[in-house]
Design a protein around this motif. Structure first.
Motif, mmCIF file in Angstrom:
data_model
loop_
_atom_site.group_PDB
_atom_site.id
_atom_site.type_symbol
_atom_site.label_atom_id
_atom_site.label_comp_id
_atom_site.label_asym_id
_atom_site.label_seq_id
_atom_site.Cartn_x
_atom_site.Cartn_y
_atom_site.Cartn_z
ATOM 1 N N ILE A 120 52.617 30.501 53.817
ATOM 2 C CA ILE A 120 52.318 31.483 54.865
ATOM 3 C C ILE A 120 53.540 32.354 55.164
ATOM 4 C CG2 ILE A 120 51.752 31.797 57.311
ATOM 5 C CD1 ILE A 120 49.865 29.450 57.095
ATOM 6 N N ALA A 121 54.695 31.707 55.347
ATOM 7 C CA ALA A 121 55.895 32.461 55.728
ATOM 8 C C ALA A 121 56.263 33.501 54.677
ATOM 9 C CB ALA A 121 57.060 31.496 55.945
ATOM 10 N N ILE A 122 56.396 33.077 53.415
ATOM 11 C CA ILE A 122 56.846 34.045 52.405
ATOM 12 C C ILE A 122 55.784 35.099 52.107
ATOM 13 C CG2 ILE A 122 58.666 32.706 51.289
ATOM 14 C CD1 ILE A 122 56.619 31.986 49.114
ATOM 15 N N ILE A 123 54.506 34.703 52.140
ATOM 16 C CA ILE A 123 53.470 35.703 51.852
ATOM 17 C C ILE A 123 53.434 36.760 52.955
ATOM 18 C CG2 ILE A 123 50.995 36.100 51.587
ATOM 19 C CD1 ILE A 123 50.764 33.447 50.234
ATOM 20 N N THR A 124 53.447 36.303 54.214
ATOM 21 C CA THR A 124 53.408 37.247 55.332
ATOM 22 C C THR A 124 54.573 38.226 55.232
ATOM 23 O OG1 THR A 124 52.439 35.499 56.663
ATOM 24 C CG2 THR A 124 53.274 37.410 57.849
ATOM 25 N N GLU B 107 49.843 41.240 58.287
ATOM 26 C CA GLU B 107 48.668 40.669 58.929
ATOM 27 C C GLU B 107 47.819 39.816 57.981
ATOM 28 O OE1 GLU B 107 46.976 43.264 62.406
ATOM 29 O OE2 GLU B 107 45.582 43.235 60.728
ATOM 30 N N ALA B 108 47.729 40.257 56.739
ATOM 31 C CA ALA B 108 46.864 39.559 55.789
ATOM 32 C C ALA B 108 47.495 38.271 55.243
ATOM 33 C CB ALA B 108 46.519 40.480 54.629
ATOM 34 N N GLY B 109 48.772 38.039 55.535
ATOM 35 C CA GLY B 109 49.493 36.910 54.938
ATOM 36 C C GLY B 109 48.905 35.560 55.266
ATOM 37 N N PHE B 110 48.619 35.364 56.537
ATOM 38 C CA PHE B 110 48.092 34.075 56.986
ATOM 39 C C PHE B 110 46.767 33.756 56.291
ATOM 40 C CE2 PHE B 110 46.036 31.162 59.919
ATOM 41 C CZ PHE B 110 47.076 30.309 60.229
ATOM 42 N N ALA B 111 45.855 34.729 56.341
ATOM 43 C CA ALA B 111 44.529 34.533 55.748
ATOM 44 C C ALA B 111 44.634 34.230 54.257
ATOM 45 C CB ALA B 111 43.672 35.766 55.981
#
Lengths: 195, 176
Positions: free
Chosen positions: A45-49, B40-44
């Motif tokens: 979650i952290a790196i993707i966000t 915004e889309a990261g969590f999903a």
């Protein structure tokens, strides 16, 4: 295909555990696997966000498109189905560059961005991989890494005289893998078209 | 040469983090809002990968813990021995496409036991560095957008893995 591999690993695993008389490991192994999966996804979650935010900026600034233009001839050959100015092209280049430099934690989010862009082009069968997606994954799993940082670190740790001497052999092996991946992708694309 | 590439790796991300927001700002992009909009889309995205990764890692975990992986490795041993490949590296070759962590563990163990500058040490280093965890990459990438039918992606991925393995063995025999 993935159905056979998946079922095969489970069925064969359970039979072997039973025959060798330690069936009790199966339950724990299954739950351990599930736990690793959830932990991995959550830590993503952290790196993707973070990287999705940066990539949006790069796109708004026109940098992704500029990068895509730079390598257009190669990308046109590899991804004939993707429109030449599509954001997917830029994201794919970013992902492969990060892989080449061994920037593991930047490569994954950029790969996910590339997949999302490719999925936008995959409207009529959204649960089935498109040809461009298959090519992208073939490139990705066989991608050249110039600096295999982790393994160099381990070699150093165990007192190697020359920890980086494997860089040359690694580049050679990975180059062979990538070439064959591209060729196999083209052949399979032709075969699967008629099914 | 290694030093130059190493420096590029160290500088790549900081330079990107400097250049991208600055370039956007110069183009009059509202930088803060745009970053948030993208993020915004990261969590999903991350959450969406959970069921797919769970499915794959449960199967890999059972396959490994049950001893099935060692059994497959022992079946491959005679064929590889004919090619002059040490049997010690077979578990690594079988594990590499399935689980990155497990393969790294096996590689570390081999380097510790045989020494990093032995033939086995160099070969396993090359194998570890030149390949990726194909099944993990497939599951994660396809899972993040909800692809369930992988078509021929597994075959081309495994073909690449096998080629990389053979190429590693050949080049290490030639070089070391």
């Amino acid at each position: 295909m993935v159905n056979y591999v998946w079922l095969g690993m489970i069925v064969f695993g359970i039979i072997v555990a039973g025959v060798q008389g330690h069936i009790e490991v199966v339950t724990r192994a299954a739950l351990d696997g599930a736990q690793v999966a959830v932990k991995t996804s959550l830590s993503l979650i952290a790196i993707i966000t973070f990287w999705l935010g940066i990539m949006k900026l790069a796109e708004a600034a026109g940098l992704v498109q500029a990068l895509a233009r730079l390598v257009r001839p190669v990308m046109r050959f590899l991804f004939p189905g993707v429109p030449k100015d599509h954001p997917a092209m830029g994201a794919i280049v970013m992902n492969l560059s990060a892989n080449i430099l061994g920037l593991g934690n930047a490569a994954t989010p950029m790969g996910l961005i590339a997949m999302q862009e490719l999925q936008k082009l995959n409207r009529h069968r959204p649960d089935t991989a498109s040809e461009a997606m298959c090519t992208f994954l073939a490139l990705n799993t066989g991608c050249i890494t110039l600096i295999p940082t982790t393994i160099i670190g381990i070699r150093l740790l165990y007192g190697s005289q020359d920890p980086t001497e494997i860089v040359g052999t690694t580049v050679f092996a990975t180059f062979c893998g990538m070439t064959v991946a591209i060729i196999a992708d083209r052949i399979l694309r032709g075969i699967y078209k008629y099914r | 040469m290694y030093e130059i590439i190493n420096q590029i790796s160290r500088w790549a991300i900081p330079v990107m983090l400097l250049v991208i927001p600055l370039a956007a700002f110069i183009k009059r992009v509202p930088v803060f809002e745009t970053f948030v909009e993208g993020a915004e889309a990261g969590f999903a995205t991350a959450v969406k990968t959970i069921p797919y990764l769970t499915a794959m890692l449960v199967a890999v975990s059972i396959f490994r813990a049950s001893g099935a992986m060692e059994l497959v490795a022992s079946w491959l041993a005679p064929a590889l021995n004919l090619l002059g490949v040490p049997a010690d590296i077979i578990p690594h070759a079988v594990m590499r496409p399935l689980s990155g962590g497990a393969a790294l563990g096996i590689a570390t163990e081999l380097i510790k036991t045989h020494g990093p500058d032995s033939f086995i040490g160099r070969l396993v280093s090359t194998m570890q560095g030149s390949s990726d965890t194909t099944f993990y990459v497939l599951t994660l990438y396809f899972g993040s957008v909800g692809i369930k039918k992988y078509r021929y992606a597994i075959i081309s991925g495994l073909t690449a893995d096998f080629t990389t393995l053979v190429a590693s063995i050949v080049i290490c025999k030639v070089m070391f």
